[in-house]
Design a protein around this motif. Structure first.
Motif, PDB file in Angstrom:
ATOM      1  N   PHE A   1      45.887  29.159  36.267  1.00  0.00           N
ATOM      2  CA  PHE A   1      45.151  28.337  37.232  1.00  0.00           C
ATOM      3  C   PHE A   1      45.466  26.872  36.995  1.00  0.00           C
ATOM      4  CE2 PHE A   1      42.331  28.861  33.587  1.00  0.00           C
ATOM      5  CZ  PHE A   1      41.813  27.575  33.378  1.00  0.00           C
ATOM      6  N   ASP A   2      45.066  26.006  37.909  1.00  0.00           N
ATOM      7  CA  ASP A   2      45.373  24.587  37.794  1.00  0.00           C
ATOM      8  C   ASP A   2      44.147  23.745  38.125  1.00  0.00           C
ATOM      9  OD1 ASP A   2      45.965  25.699  40.446  1.00  0.00           O
ATOM     10  OD2 ASP A   2      46.401  23.633  41.017  1.00  0.00           O
ATOM     11  N   LEU A   3      44.090  22.564  37.517  1.00  0.00           N
ATOM     12  CA  LEU A   3      42.968  21.636  37.694  1.00  0.00           C
ATOM     13  C   LEU A   3      43.505  20.247  38.033  1.00  0.00           C
ATOM     14  CD1 LEU A   3      40.908  22.737  34.552  1.00  0.00           C
ATOM     15  CD2 LEU A   3      40.411  23.304  36.934  1.00  0.00           C
ATOM     16  N   PRO A   4      42.735  19.439  38.767  1.00  0.00           N
ATOM     17  CA  PRO A   4      43.223  18.120  39.185  1.00  0.00           C
ATOM     18  C   PRO A   4      43.150  17.082  38.050  1.00  0.00           C
ATOM     19  CG  PRO A   4      41.024  18.468  40.034  1.00  0.00           C
ATOM     20  CD  PRO A   4      41.429  19.756  39.379  1.00  0.00           C
ATOM     21  N   ARG A   5      44.130  16.202  38.015  1.00  0.00           N
ATOM     22  CA  ARG A   5      44.159  15.123  37.017  1.00  0.00           C
ATOM     23  C   ARG A   5      43.009  14.155  37.306  1.00  0.00           C
ATOM     24  NH1 ARG A   5      48.217  12.715  33.651  1.00  0.00           N
ATOM     25  NH2 ARG A   5      49.842  14.024  34.553  1.00  0.00           N
ATOM     26  N   ALA A   6      42.449  13.573  36.262  1.00  0.00           N
ATOM     27  CA  ALA A   6      41.292  12.711  36.416  1.00  0.00           C
ATOM     28  C   ALA A   6      41.593  11.466  37.230  1.00  0.00           C
ATOM     29  CB  ALA A   6      40.750  12.316  35.048  1.00  0.00           C
ATOM     30  N   GLU A   7      42.841  10.940  37.124  1.00  0.00           N
ATOM     31  CA  GLU A   7      43.154   9.681  37.824  1.00  0.00           C
ATOM     32  C   GLU A   7      43.392   9.884  39.312  1.00  0.00           C
ATOM     33  OE1 GLU A   7      43.845  10.025  33.863  1.00  0.00           O
ATOM     34  OE2 GLU A   7      45.449  10.655  35.202  1.00  0.00           O
ATOM     35  N   THR A   8      43.588  11.141  39.763  1.00  0.00           N
ATOM     36  CA  THR A   8      43.933  11.413  41.154  1.00  0.00           C
ATOM     37  C   THR A   8      42.764  11.083  42.041  1.00  0.00           C
ATOM     38  OG1 THR A   8      45.316  13.212  40.406  1.00  0.00           O
ATOM     39  CG2 THR A   8      44.796  13.158  42.746  1.00  0.00           C
TER      40      THR A   8
ATOM     41  N   GLU B   1      39.135  27.770  43.129  1.00  0.00           N
ATOM     42  CA  GLU B   1      39.379  27.383  44.520  1.00  0.00           C
ATOM     43  C   GLU B   1      38.583  26.127  44.866  1.00  0.00           C
ATOM     44  OE1 GLU B   1      40.100  30.213  48.322  1.00  0.00           O
ATOM     45  OE2 GLU B   1      38.031  30.178  47.591  1.00  0.00           O
ATOM     46  N   ARG B   2      37.340  26.037  44.354  1.00  0.00           N
ATOM     47  CA  ARG B   2      36.524  24.842  44.589  1.00  0.00           C
ATOM     48  C   ARG B   2      37.131  23.610  43.932  1.00  0.00           C
ATOM     49  NH1 ARG B   2      31.376  26.201  41.887  1.00  0.00           N
ATOM     50  NH2 ARG B   2      30.706  24.096  42.499  1.00  0.00           N
ATOM     51  N   HIS B   3      37.957  23.805  42.936  1.00  0.00           N
ATOM     52  CA  HIS B   3      38.642  22.690  42.283  1.00  0.00           C
ATOM     53  C   HIS B   3      40.000  22.390  42.928  1.00  0.00           C
ATOM     54  CE1 HIS B   3      35.591  23.457  39.216  1.00  0.00           C
ATOM     55  NE2 HIS B   3      35.900  22.305  38.658  1.00  0.00           N
ATOM     56  N   GLY B   4      40.247  23.003  44.071  1.00  0.00           N
ATOM     57  CA  GLY B   4      41.500  22.749  44.786  1.00  0.00           C
ATOM     58  C   GLY B   4      42.687  23.504  44.228  1.00  0.00           C
ATOM     59  N   GLY B   5      42.443  24.491  43.369  1.00  0.00           N
ATOM     60  CA  GLY B   5      43.536  25.242  42.753  1.00  0.00           C
ATOM     61  C   GLY B   5      43.523  26.706  43.138  1.00  0.00           C
ATOM     62  N   VAL B   6      44.362  27.473  42.463  1.00  0.00           N
ATOM     63  CA  VAL B   6      44.473  28.908  42.712  1.00  0.00           C
ATOM     64  C   VAL B   6      44.524  29.625  41.369  1.00  0.00           C
ATOM     65  CG1 VAL B   6      45.845  30.751  43.738  1.00  0.00           C
ATOM     66  CG2 VAL B   6      45.739  28.536  44.869  1.00  0.00           C
ATOM     67  N   LEU B   7      43.799  30.734  41.280  1.00  0.00           N
ATOM     68  CA  LEU B   7      43.853  31.594  40.093  1.00  0.00           C
ATOM     69  C   LEU B   7      44.786  32.760  40.392  1.00  0.00           C
ATOM     70  CD1 LEU B   7      42.814  32.387  37.273  1.00  0.00           C
ATOM     71  CD2 LEU B   7      40.879  33.523  38.390  1.00  0.00           C
ATOM     72  N   LEU B   8      45.838  32.903  39.578  1.00  0.00           N
ATOM     73  CA  LEU B   8      46.847  33.937  39.790  1.00  0.00           C
ATOM     74  C   LEU B   8      46.908  34.872  38.584  1.00  0.00           C
ATOM     75  CD1 LEU B   8      49.747  31.683  41.152  1.00  0.00           C
ATOM     76  CD2 LEU B   8      48.140  33.044  42.501  1.00  0.00           C
ATOM     77  N   ALA B   9      47.385  36.087  38.842  1.00  0.00           N
ATOM     78  CA  ALA B   9      47.547  37.066  37.763  1.00  0.00           C
ATOM     79  C   ALA B   9      48.979  37.577  37.749  1.00  0.00           C
ATOM     80  CB  ALA B   9      46.572  38.230  37.940  1.00  0.00           C
ATOM     81  N   GLU B  10      49.566  37.633  36.558  1.00  0.00           N
ATOM     82  CA  GLU B  10      50.891  38.218  36.365  1.00  0.00           C
ATOM     83  C   GLU B  10      50.815  39.175  35.186  1.00  0.00           C
ATOM     84  OE1 GLU B  10      53.733  35.113  35.791  1.00  0.00           O
ATOM     85  OE2 GLU B  10      53.414  34.215  37.764  1.00  0.00           O
ATOM     86  N   SER B  11      51.631  40.214  35.238  1.00  0.00           N
ATOM     87  CA  SER B  11      51.550  41.192  34.143  1.00  0.00           C
ATOM     88  C   SER B  11      52.820  42.024  34.062  1.00  0.00           C
ATOM     89  CB  SER B  11      50.329  42.102  34.357  1.00  0.00           C
ATOM     90  OG  SER B  11      50.187  43.002  33.283  1.00  0.00           O
ATOM     91  N   VAL B  12      53.114  42.473  32.860  1.00  0.00           N
ATOM     92  CA  VAL B  12      54.148  43.472  32.605  1.00  0.00           C
ATOM     93  C   VAL B  12      53.469  44.597  31.836  1.00  0.00           C
ATOM     94  CG1 VAL B  12      56.299  44.010  31.426  1.00  0.00           C
ATOM     95  CG2 VAL B  12      56.040  41.815  32.584  1.00  0.00           C
ATOM     96  N   VAL B  13      53.450  45.777  32.431  1.00  0.00           N
ATOM     97  CA  VAL B  13      52.735  46.907  31.830  1.00  0.00           C
ATOM     98  C   VAL B  13      53.296  47.212  30.437  1.00  0.00           C
ATOM     99  CG1 VAL B  13      52.171  49.356  32.073  1.00  0.00           C
ATOM    100  CG2 VAL B  13      52.183  47.883  34.085  1.00  0.00           C
ATOM    101  N   GLY B  14      52.385  47.306  29.480  1.00  0.00           N
ATOM    102  CA  GLY B  14      52.773  47.614  28.113  1.00  0.00           C
ATOM    103  C   GLY B  14      53.143  46.400  27.290  1.00  0.00           C
ATOM    104  N   GLU B  15      53.148  45.198  27.894  1.00  0.00           N
ATOM    105  CA  GLU B  15      53.590  44.012  27.145  1.00  0.00           C
ATOM    106  C   GLU B  15      52.581  42.865  27.185  1.00  0.00           C
ATOM    107  OE1 GLU B  15      57.567  42.750  27.849  1.00  0.00           O
ATOM    108  OE2 GLU B  15      58.335  44.784  28.094  1.00  0.00           O
TER     109      GLU B  15
END
Length: 454
Positions: free
Chosen positions: A444-451, A424-438
């Motif tokens: 998450f995402d990070l900002p490009r250096a040139e931005t 979050e401090r890097h301006g992104g979001v950490l998300l979780a996805e899952s399929v039980v048994g699989e």
């Protein structure tokens, strides 16, 4: 805030005082109705003692009144009954009043002892059953009219003197006292509701504050550990690099010797030794990088290669990844902005959780796939394992502080929560996805250096 009412009724924060009062009236009306049925039936003892000649007739009336009241009790279980509880209460209270008036008319009129039953119901309406003021006044008036009509069947007892006047005064006094009680009881109930709501709100705020303090404490402990690790790594760099460099020089010299060149086995051993020494250098360097956290305005001013941070994280927990196949799918350019040490910490936490889940499930082969793709000015990183997955009821809570599925003593449940804050401090979001048994994915995402810094 949450208001708790009789019989375990719990109100959500958005429910109003009117809703709470309706629940209150419903519960107390049900209790009063059950009590009323019992009292009506027990009155057969009074009939036997006072008017034995009417006992059979009055018993039939009592059974009929009880049946009507029981029907009202069933009606209270319906949605219509719950929303019209005041009028249902008014109705069932009139049933014994009508029965008592009929008994007064059938026996001695104003001289009948049954008038006391009318008084009891009037008191109940104002003190116990949470009637409104106007309902209580109307109920008292109707009860008195029933009494007067019953006494009118007996001209002698209906004269304006003696028992009729005395009983009339008691009934009217009872109705007045009940009305006054209604006003003050309503005020008391409202104040109690507000007090419970305020206490519940304060408790909720205190709970949130305690969670925040505990989370801050966890972060401070983590920072202290990192500072200690940084000091240790800096000392290791100084103490280890010199002997490691000497070893590397010696290995290079030995590799140039004609004897070693003529021996394939010796050449291979020297290459392995050199690789081992270089690995020691990398690990010490990674430790120092991992321990050096940035903060404040410096967080997004630094640039680093995500590929390098990923390699450092894999090396630092290499002992945990021994039987895990690690697949990396990265773009040629992974230069991003941010705190390299913090991102290494996030990756270590995600890898450790994935490895623990895969081993706990016993599913083989263990495989960890790290992919990164550019989406506009953000590097989207996905960490996928082929473990048992996360059930839906737990997936929604994985980033909550102190939520953990590990055994007691094996984790505080702060790792993913802290990782979430880092991203979050890097301006992104950490998300979780899952399929039980699989599988399970952490994204998450990070900002490009040139931005430009936002």
């Amino acid at each position: 805030m949450t208001a708790r009412l009789p019989d375990g009724v719990v109100l959500a924060p958005e429910e109003s005082y009117e809703t709470a009062l309706r629940h209150f009236r419903l519960e107390f009306s049900r209790a009063g109705l059950r009590t009323g049925i019992v009292l009506v039936l027990l009155g057969v003892g009074l009939d036997h003692a006072m008017y034995p000649e009417w006992q059979a007739t009055f018993a039939g009336w009592r059974l009929l009144a009880s049946a009507l009241m029981a029907a009202v009790l069933c009606g209270m279980r319906t949605d219509w009954g719950k929303h019209n509880i005041q009028w249902l209460t008014f109705g069932w209270l009139l049933v014994p009043q009508i029965m008592i008036a009929a008994m007064i008319a059938a026996t001695e009129g104003a001289a009948s002892i049954y008038y006391a039953g009318l008084t009891l119901a009037i008191y109940s309406s104002g003190i116990v059953l949470a009637f409104g003021l106007w309902q209580n006044i109307v109920f008292g008036g109707v009860s008195y009219l029933l009494y007067a009509a019953a006494c009118a069947r007996h001209p002698v007892s209906f004269e304006l003197h003696g028992p009729f006047v005395v009983n009339s005064m008691f009934l009217l006094m009872s109705a007045t006292i009940s009305a006054v009680f209604t006003v003050y009881n309503e005020r008391a109930r409202y104040l109690l509701f507000k007090l419970k709501a305020q206490v519940a709100e304060k408790n909720r705020e205190l709970e949130l504050t305690n969670k925040s303090l505990a989370e801050i404490k966890g972060q401070m402990l983590q920072q202290e550990k990192m500072a200690a690790l940084g000091t240790l790594a800096a000392g290791l760099m100084h103490e280890v690099n010199n002997p490691v460099n000497f070893c590397l020089m010696a290995i290079d010299l030995a590799a140039e010797d004609p004897v070693s060149r003529s021996s394939p086995l010796l050449t291979e051993c020297l290459a392995d030794a050199k690789q081992g020494m270089q690995r020691v250098q990398h690990i010490v360097s990674d430790l120092k990088t991992f321990a050096y956290r940035k903060n404040g305005d410096n967080l997004l001013s630094a640039h680093f290669l995500f590929e390098r941070a990923l390699g450092a994280a894999i090396r630092l927990i290499g002992h945990e990844l021994k039987d895990v196949k690690v697949v990396r799918e990265l773009p040629p350019d992974t230069l991003v902005r941010g705190d390299e040490a913090a991102i290494i910490g996030v990756l270590i936490n995600l890898f450790s959780n994935a490895v623990l889940a895969m081993r706990k499930a016993g599913k083989r082969p263990h495989e960890l796939t790290i992919t990164a793709v550019w989406e506009g000015q953000r590097l989207l990183v996905t960490v996928r394992d082929n473990g048992p997955g996360i059930p839906d009821e737990q997936l929604a809570r994985v980033f909550e502080p102190f939520f953990t599925t590990r055994e007691v003593g094996q984790g505080l449940g702060l790792g993913l929560s802290i990782s979430y804050r880092v991203i979050e401090r890097h301006g992104g979001v950490l998300l979780a996805e899952s399929v039980v048994g699989e599988w399970t994915k952490m994204i998450f995402d990070l900002p490009r250096a040139e931005t430009e810094k936002r």
